[in-house]
Write a protein that holds these residues in place. Sequence first.
Motif, PDB file in Angstrom:
ATOM      1  N   SER A  70      -2.607  -4.648  64.446  1.00  0.00           N
ATOM      2  CA  SER A  70      -1.437  -4.046  63.817  1.00  0.00           C
ATOM      3  C   SER A  70      -0.158  -4.550  64.482  1.00  0.00           C
ATOM      4  N   ALA A  71       0.779  -5.010  63.655  1.00  0.00           N
ATOM      5  CA  ALA A  71       2.070  -5.441  64.206  1.00  0.00           C
ATOM      6  C   ALA A  71       2.925  -4.234  64.586  1.00  0.00           C
ATOM      7  N   ILE A  72       2.505  -3.051  64.131  1.00  0.00           N
ATOM      8  CA  ILE A  72       3.281  -1.841  64.420  1.00  0.00           C
ATOM      9  C   ILE A  72       2.947  -1.306  65.812  1.00  0.00           C
ATOM     10  N   ASN A  73       1.645  -1.088  66.048  1.00  0.00           N
ATOM     11  CA  ASN A  73       1.287  -0.492  67.346  1.00  0.00           C
ATOM     12  C   ASN A  73       0.156  -1.231  68.061  1.00  0.00           C
ATOM     13  N   GLN A  74      -0.185  -2.392  67.538  1.00  0.00           N
ATOM     14  CA  GLN A  74      -1.130  -3.305  68.182  1.00  0.00           C
ATOM     15  C   GLN A  74      -2.550  -2.760  68.280  1.00  0.00           C
ATOM     16  N   ARG A  75      -2.876  -1.716  67.532  1.00  0.00           N
ATOM     17  CA  ARG A  75      -4.273  -1.295  67.532  1.00  0.00           C
ATOM     18  C   ARG A  75      -5.053  -2.271  66.639  1.00  0.00           C
ATOM     19  N   PHE A 117      -5.714 -15.951  63.127  1.00  0.00           N
ATOM     20  CA  PHE A 117      -4.897 -16.397  61.997  1.00  0.00           C
ATOM     21  C   PHE A 117      -3.675 -15.485  61.964  1.00  0.00           C
ATOM     22  N   ILE A 118      -2.514 -16.081  61.909  1.00  0.00           N
ATOM     23  CA  ILE A 118      -1.290 -15.274  61.804  1.00  0.00           C
ATOM     24  C   ILE A 118      -0.563 -15.660  60.517  1.00  0.00           C
ATOM     25  N   PHE A 119       0.013 -14.656  59.870  1.00  0.00           N
ATOM     26  CA  PHE A 119       0.541 -14.843  58.517  1.00  0.00           C
ATOM     27  C   PHE A 119       2.034 -14.534  58.460  1.00  0.00           C
ATOM     28  N   PRO A 120       2.842 -15.522  58.055  1.00  0.00           N
ATOM     29  CA  PRO A 120       4.292 -15.275  57.965  1.00  0.00           C
ATOM     30  C   PRO A 120       4.635 -14.393  56.759  1.00  0.00           C
ATOM     31  N   ALA A 121       5.863 -13.883  56.742  1.00  0.00           N
ATOM     32  CA  ALA A 121       6.291 -13.005  55.646  1.00  0.00           C
ATOM     33  C   ALA A 121       7.092 -13.789  54.610  1.00  0.00           C
ATOM     34  N   PHE A 122       8.274 -14.179  54.990  1.00  0.00           N
ATOM     35  CA  PHE A 122       9.128 -14.958  54.098  1.00  0.00           C
ATOM     36  C   PHE A 122       9.270 -16.349  54.711  1.00  0.00           C
ATOM     37  N   ILE A 142       8.179  -2.984  63.839  1.00  0.00           N
ATOM     38  CA  ILE A 142       7.067  -3.796  64.323  1.00  0.00           C
ATOM     39  C   ILE A 142       7.462  -4.493  65.630  1.00  0.00           C
ATOM     40  N   ASN A 143       6.449  -4.977  66.332  1.00  0.00           N
ATOM     41  CA  ASN A 143       6.705  -5.700  67.572  1.00  0.00           C
ATOM     42  C   ASN A 143       5.783  -6.920  67.620  1.00  0.00           C
ATOM     43  N   TRP A 144       6.338  -8.039  67.189  1.00  0.00           N
ATOM     44  CA  TRP A 144       5.522  -9.247  67.079  1.00  0.00           C
ATOM     45  C   TRP A 144       5.141  -9.786  68.463  1.00  0.00           C
ATOM     46  N   MET A 145       6.042  -9.647  69.402  1.00  0.00           N
ATOM     47  CA  MET A 145       5.750 -10.128  70.759  1.00  0.00           C
ATOM     48  C   MET A 145       4.523  -9.407  71.325  1.00  0.00           C
ATOM     49  N   GLU A 146       4.491  -8.088  71.154  1.00  0.00           N
ATOM     50  CA  GLU A 146       3.356  -7.321  71.680  1.00  0.00           C
ATOM     51  C   GLU A 146       2.075  -7.606  70.891  1.00  0.00           C
ATOM     52  N   THR A 147       2.239  -7.920  69.618  1.00  0.00           N
ATOM     53  CA  THR A 147       1.074  -8.277  68.796  1.00  0.00           C
ATOM     54  C   THR A 147       0.453  -9.567  69.332  1.00  0.00           C
ATOM     55  N   PHE A 148       1.309 -10.502  69.637  1.00  0.00           N
ATOM     56  CA  PHE A 148       0.864 -11.758  70.242  1.00  0.00           C
ATOM     57  C   PHE A 148       0.188 -11.485  71.588  1.00  0.00           C
ATOM     58  N   GLY A 165      -0.545  -9.963  60.615  1.00  0.00           N
ATOM     59  CA  GLY A 165       0.455 -10.294  59.604  1.00  0.00           C
ATOM     60  C   GLY A 165       1.839  -9.973  60.125  1.00  0.00           C
ATOM     61  N   TYR A 166       2.723 -10.953  60.029  1.00  0.00           N
ATOM     62  CA  TYR A 166       4.112 -10.739  60.447  1.00  0.00           C
ATOM     63  C   TYR A 166       4.806 -10.031  59.292  1.00  0.00           C
ATOM     64  N   SER A 167       5.117  -8.761  59.506  1.00  0.00           N
ATOM     65  CA  SER A 167       5.794  -7.970  58.467  1.00  0.00           C
ATOM     66  C   SER A 167       4.990  -8.010  57.162  1.00  0.00           C
ATOM     67  N   MET A 168       5.591  -8.519  56.079  1.00  0.00           N
ATOM     68  CA  MET A 168       4.896  -8.524  54.794  1.00  0.00           C
ATOM     69  C   MET A 168       3.789  -9.584  54.744  1.00  0.00           C
ATOM     70  N   GLY A 169       3.600 -10.298  55.824  1.00  0.00           N
ATOM     71  CA  GLY A 169       2.462 -11.213  55.930  1.00  0.00           C
ATOM     72  C   GLY A 169       1.146 -10.459  55.974  1.00  0.00           C
ATOM     73  N   LEU A 170       1.237  -9.143  56.111  1.00  0.00           N
ATOM     74  CA  LEU A 170       0.034  -8.309  56.165  1.00  0.00           C
ATOM     75  C   LEU A 170      -0.839  -8.486  54.916  1.00  0.00           C
ATOM     76  N   TYR A 171      -0.201  -8.643  53.752  1.00  0.00           N
ATOM     77  CA  TYR A 171      -0.984  -8.726  52.511  1.00  0.00           C
ATOM     78  C   TYR A 171      -1.937  -9.929  52.529  1.00  0.00           C
ATOM     79  N   ALA A 172      -1.448 -11.045  53.027  1.00  0.00           N
ATOM     80  CA  ALA A 172      -2.299 -12.242  53.075  1.00  0.00           C
ATOM     81  C   ALA A 172      -3.414 -12.070  54.100  1.00  0.00           C
ATOM     82  N   ALA A 173      -3.123 -11.347  55.178  1.00  0.00           N
ATOM     83  CA  ALA A 173      -4.179 -11.075  56.167  1.00  0.00           C
ATOM     84  C   ALA A 173      -5.271 -10.227  55.514  1.00  0.00           C
TER      85      ALA A 173
END
Lengths: 101, 301
Positions: B227-232, B5-10, B252-258, B88-96
Motif C-alpha cells: 500500500s502506498a498509503i500505509n505500506q501494509r 513491479f511499480i506502476f506510474p499514475a500519469f 500517500i508516501n512513495w518513499m516509504e513504499t519503496f 501503484g503510485y497514486s492512480m497507478g494502483l488500478y494497473a497493479a
Amino acid sequence: MARVNDKIKEEVREIVLDFFAEECEIDVSEITDDSNIITDLDGDSLMFLALIEIFTKKYGQEIDLKTIGKYSIKHPVETIGELIDMQLRIIEHGNKIIELD
Amino acid sequence: MKTAFIFPAFISEYLGNEIQILESFSSNFHHFLQKASAITGDDYTGFSLDNVHYTEDELRSQMISYIFSCSLSDVLIKKGLEPDFMAGYSMGLYAALYTGGAIDFNEGIRLIIQAFLISKSVIKGVNSGMGSIIGLTKSEISELIEKNNIKAEIANTNSIHSHLVTGPKSTVNHLLSKARAIGALNISLLNVSTPYHSKLLNNTQDEFQQFISENTQLQQSKYPIISAINQRVIISEEEIGKELTNNLYKRINWMETFNKAISMGVGQFIECGAGKSLQKIGRFIPGDFTVYPMNKILGLF
C-alpha cells in the motif's frame, strides 16, 4: 568549502556532462554550455537536486538546500554552463553562497 | 533478489519509443486501446505520444497510462518475469490490481472513470489542483502550511526533498509561492485539476465503495501489493476494496513504499508503464536497488 582550482573545474564539468548524457540518453558531444536544460535536454529540477547531492557528497559539504534555493531565485539556472558555474560557486562558498552580491 | 513491479499514475514525459517497444513484444497495447474505446465511447485508437487530445486531458491521460501499464505487465509475465511485490503510485494502483488479477481490464477502465467522475462531483465548484515542491522537507512544508494557515496539504512524499501538494488551486499556488520564497529549489503546478490524496475528496468514499461493490468482482491479488498509503502488504479482496477507496483521499508516501519493498528484499524494480518518472524518483531513495524503465527491460531477458 573548497578552493576551486582547474582540476575541480574539470571534474565538475565532466560529472555534469556525463550525468546529463546518461539521464537524457544522448552523447556527451551533443551537450554544450549553451544547451538549455529544459528545452534542449528535456531535463528537470530533480536533476539539479541530484547533482547538488552528488557534489556535496564528493566534496564533503553540508549544504542547506534552502540556501541554494534562495540563491537560485536571483540567479536562475537555465543552461549547462550556468549550472556548472552554480555548482562551482556552491563548492567554493558552501552556504555562504547567499552572501555573494 | 526479489522483483517489484511499480506502476506510474500519469505520464508527464514519454521516452518516445514506448509504442514501438510494446509492438516489438507483440503486446496487447492496440487491442487495449480498442477495448477502452468500446467501453468509454471515447476513441483511444488515434492515440499517439504527441497528441495533446490524449496527453493533456486528465482522464484520457490516466487511461492511457493504465493501458501502457497493463500492456507491459502482460508482456513481462508472459515472458516469465513475475513480481514478488507490486506497488501503484497514486492512480497507478488500478494497473497493479489488473496485473495481480484482482480486477480485469474492463473493470479497471470503469473504476478509473468512476473514481474520476465521483471526485469531480464531490469537488464541484472548487477550483482545485496539485503542485510539486522540490528542495524542502516534509516538516518544512508542514511548518509553512501551519504558519500561514494555508488550506493545502501534502499529498505525497516522493523522497526527503520532493513532495506533491494538493488542495484548492489558490491554496496550492499560495503554498508553492511561499515554498519558493523560503528556498525551495523548484515549484510547479501539475497538469491535474483533481486534488488526489486530499481531504477535499473525503466524501468520495461511500459512493465509490458502492460502485465497487455493485460493479466489480474483486479477486485476491496473485501478487502482494504494498500500500502506498500505509505500506501494509495487501492481498485479499477486502483489503483491496478498502485500498481503492482510501487511495482517492488519503495521503500517500512513495518513499516509504519503496523502503518497505527494499526491506523485504526487493533489489529490482520494474517501472511498468510509459516514461521513467518512477526511476527518477527512485534515484533519491537510498538503497542497493535498480529501477528499470520500459526502455531498459530488454536487458532483463
